[in-house]
Motif scaffolding. Structure first.
Motif, PDB file in Angstrom:
ATOM      1  N   ILE A  94       0.842  -1.188   0.000  1.00 48.19           N
ATOM      2  CA  ILE A  94       0.000   0.000   0.000  1.00 48.19           C
ATOM      3  C   ILE A  94       0.882   1.244   0.000  1.00 48.19           C
ATOM      4  O   ILE A  94       2.088   1.175   0.270  1.00 48.19           O
ATOM      5  N   SER A  95       0.277   2.375  -0.296  1.00 46.69           N
ATOM      6  CA  SER A  95       0.999   3.638  -0.281  1.00 46.69           C
ATOM      7  C   SER A  95       1.108   4.152   1.155  1.00 46.69           C
ATOM      8  O   SER A  95       0.093   4.360   1.831  1.00 46.69           O
ATOM      9  N   ILE A  96       2.345   4.343   1.624  1.00 41.88           N
ATOM     10  CA  ILE A  96       2.606   4.888   2.953  1.00 41.88           C
ATOM     11  C   ILE A  96       3.589   6.042   2.795  1.00 41.88           C
ATOM     12  O   ILE A  96       4.645   5.888   2.174  1.00 41.88           O
ATOM     13  N   SER A  97       3.244   7.205   3.345  1.00 48.15           N
ATOM     14  CA  SER A  97       4.146   8.349   3.276  1.00 48.15           C
ATOM     15  C   SER A  97       4.154   9.095   4.613  1.00 48.15           C
ATOM     16  O   SER A  97       3.120   9.189   5.274  1.00 48.15           O
ATOM     17  N   PRO A  98       5.335   9.583   5.030  1.00 44.17           N
ATOM     18  CA  PRO A  98       6.633   9.369   4.389  1.00 44.17           C
ATOM     19  C   PRO A  98       7.053   7.905   4.467  1.00 44.17           C
ATOM     20  O   PRO A  98       6.271   7.085   4.963  1.00 44.17           O
ATOM     21  N   ARG A  99       8.241   7.579   4.026  1.00 43.75           N
ATOM     22  CA  ARG A  99       8.728   6.210   4.083  1.00 43.75           C
ATOM     23  C   ARG A  99       8.581   5.671   5.509  1.00 43.75           C
ATOM     24  O   ARG A  99       8.722   6.414   6.471  1.00 43.75           O
ATOM     25  N   ILE A 100       8.298   4.387   5.636  1.00 49.12           N
ATOM     26  CA  ILE A 100       7.885   3.829   6.917  1.00 49.12           C
ATOM     27  C   ILE A 100       8.900   4.080   8.035  1.00 49.12           C
ATOM     28  O   ILE A 100       8.512   4.323   9.182  1.00 49.12           O
ATOM     29  N   ASP A 101      10.196   4.045   7.750  1.00 49.81           N
ATOM     30  CA  ASP A 101      11.181   4.295   8.805  1.00 49.81           C
ATOM     31  C   ASP A 101      11.102   5.731   9.306  1.00 49.81           C
ATOM     32  O   ASP A 101      11.215   6.000  10.515  1.00 49.81           O
ATOM     33  N   ARG A 102      10.842   6.675   8.400  1.00 49.84           N
ATOM     34  CA  ARG A 102      10.704   8.072   8.803  1.00 49.84           C
ATOM     35  C   ARG A 102       9.394   8.286   9.548  1.00 49.84           C
ATOM     36  O   ARG A 102       9.345   9.019  10.548  1.00 49.84           O
ATOM     37  N   LEU A 103       8.344   7.656   9.054  1.00 52.10           N
ATOM     38  CA  LEU A 103       7.051   7.769   9.743  1.00 52.10           C
ATOM     39  C   LEU A 103       7.170   7.241  11.166  1.00 52.10           C
ATOM     40  O   LEU A 103       6.686   7.867  12.122  1.00 52.10           O
ATOM     41  N   ASN A 104       7.837   6.098  11.331  1.00 49.43           N
ATOM     42  CA  ASN A 104       7.992   5.503  12.654  1.00 49.43           C
ATOM     43  C   ASN A 104       8.792   6.414  13.581  1.00 49.43           C
ATOM     44  O   ASN A 104       8.427   6.600  14.757  1.00 49.43           O
ATOM     45  N   ARG A 105       9.863   7.007  13.080  1.00 45.38           N
ATOM     46  CA  ARG A 105      10.667   7.902  13.916  1.00 45.38           C
ATOM     47  C   ARG A 105       9.865   9.105  14.390  1.00 45.38           C
ATOM     48  O   ARG A 105      10.001   9.541  15.536  1.00 45.38           O
ATOM     49  N   ARG A 106       9.029   9.639  13.508  1.00 44.65           N
ATOM     50  CA  ARG A 106       8.250  10.822  13.874  1.00 44.65           C
ATOM     51  C   ARG A 106       7.100  10.502  14.827  1.00 44.65           C
ATOM     52  O   ARG A 106       6.741  11.309  15.684  1.00 44.65           O
ATOM     53  N   ALA A 107       6.513   9.312  14.683  1.00 43.87           N
ATOM     54  CA  ALA A 107       5.319   8.983  15.466  1.00 43.87           C
ATOM     55  C   ALA A 107       5.636   8.310  16.793  1.00 43.87           C
ATOM     56  O   ALA A 107       4.893   8.475  17.773  1.00 43.87           O
ATOM     57  N   ALA A 108       6.718   7.545  16.854  1.00 49.69           N
ATOM     58  CA  ALA A 108       7.041   6.796  18.077  1.00 49.69           C
ATOM     59  C   ALA A 108       7.257   7.750  19.249  1.00 49.69           C
ATOM     60  O   ALA A 108       7.944   8.765  19.127  1.00 49.69           O
TER      61      ALA A 108
END
Length: 267
Positions: free
Chosen positions: A35-49
């Motif tokens: 599926i489309s996930i933005s930003p890239r999952i590693d960046r999304l995880n860093r920002r949300a965690a």
């Protein structure tokens, strides 16, 4: 599908998780199209965690997780996406896992059979620019009559087609547009600009009644069985459909001698 009642049911199914903290956001292994996930999952995880989940909202057909820094994780189910806290229907179509901790520990799962869903992490400014600012109309459950008739009625297109335009009113799709027009006694092919005051009043009431009833029954699970609530249980409004997916069957309003006819509009 899913439409406003199904997405609202998903939202309510995870609303109790407000106040918990995000531990991680991860793609789950899947052999299917990503599926489309933005930003890239590693960046999304860093920002949300580490961010606390302040609220679980809905914008039209999207579930919105608002974080304490005012970022939003926006989940758009599109055709076959589900937001779950229960066991998913299958593991191969599981696309995303949001792990949470706090007074309770839980995982929010995004499952998508066809892989058309979209997940985005947006700042407050991005959320305003990309999804608000007139791009998505007022919610169909909340829009007042005068605003509804003004926004939808200034089009020469068929009333059903205009109801599907999310920039005019948000949340309505093919299923519930069919149902509310039938309840209101309005031909779906009638140009929106030709509805009179009485018809607008009937349609507005029908829209509210149909959508709220569908929410109360936790949405519609059709014959393909795809839609499920957050606990992976079927909705129950499909047994109350009066016209949708009933072509050739007797009309419950007109009587057994009248059959439901199917027409095609805007594909």
């Amino acid at each position: 599908m899913p439409e406003l009642p199904e997405v609202e049911t998903m939202r309510r199914g995870i609303a109790h998780l407000a106040g918990t903290t995000i531990v991680s956001v991860q793609r789950t292994p899947s052999p299917r199209r990503p599926i489309s996930i933005s930003p890239r999952i590693d960046r999304l995880n860093r920002r949300a965690a580490g961010q606390r989940l302040v609220s679980v909202d809905r914008l039209g057909k999207r579930v919105v997780l608002r974080l304490e820094n005012d970022d939003r994780i926006v989940i758009e189910p599109r055709m076959t996406g589900l937001v779950l806290v229960g066991q998913p229907p299958t593991t191969e179509h599981l696309r995303l896992r949001i792990s949470l901790k706090g007074r309770i520990r839980a995982d929010v799962l995004f499952w998508d059979q066809r892989g058309l869903g979209v997940v985005s992490l947006l700042t407050a400014d991005e959320y305003l620019e990309k999804l608000m600012s007139g791009k998505i109309g007022p919610d169909a459950c909340e829009i007042p009559l005068e605003d509804f008739s003004r926004r939808v009625g200034n089009s020469q297109r068929a009333i059903k087609v205009v109801l599907l335009d999310q920039s005019r009113v948000a949340g309505i799709g093919n299923l519930y547009a069919s149902e509310m027009l039938h309840v209101a006694g309005i031909d779906p092919a009638l140009p929106a600009s030709r509805l009179n005051r009485a018809q607008w009043q009937r349609l507005h009431i029908a829209m509210q009644n149909v959508l709220n009833a569908a929410i109360a029954f936790e949405g519609s699970t059709l014959s393909d069985g795809t839609y499920r609530n957050a606990l992976n249980e079927a909705g129950n409004y499909q047994s109350h459909h009066q016209v949708y997916d009933r072509a050739g069957q007797p009309c419950t309003t007109c009587g057994p001698r009248s059959k439901i006819a199917r027409i095609v509009q805007a594909q």
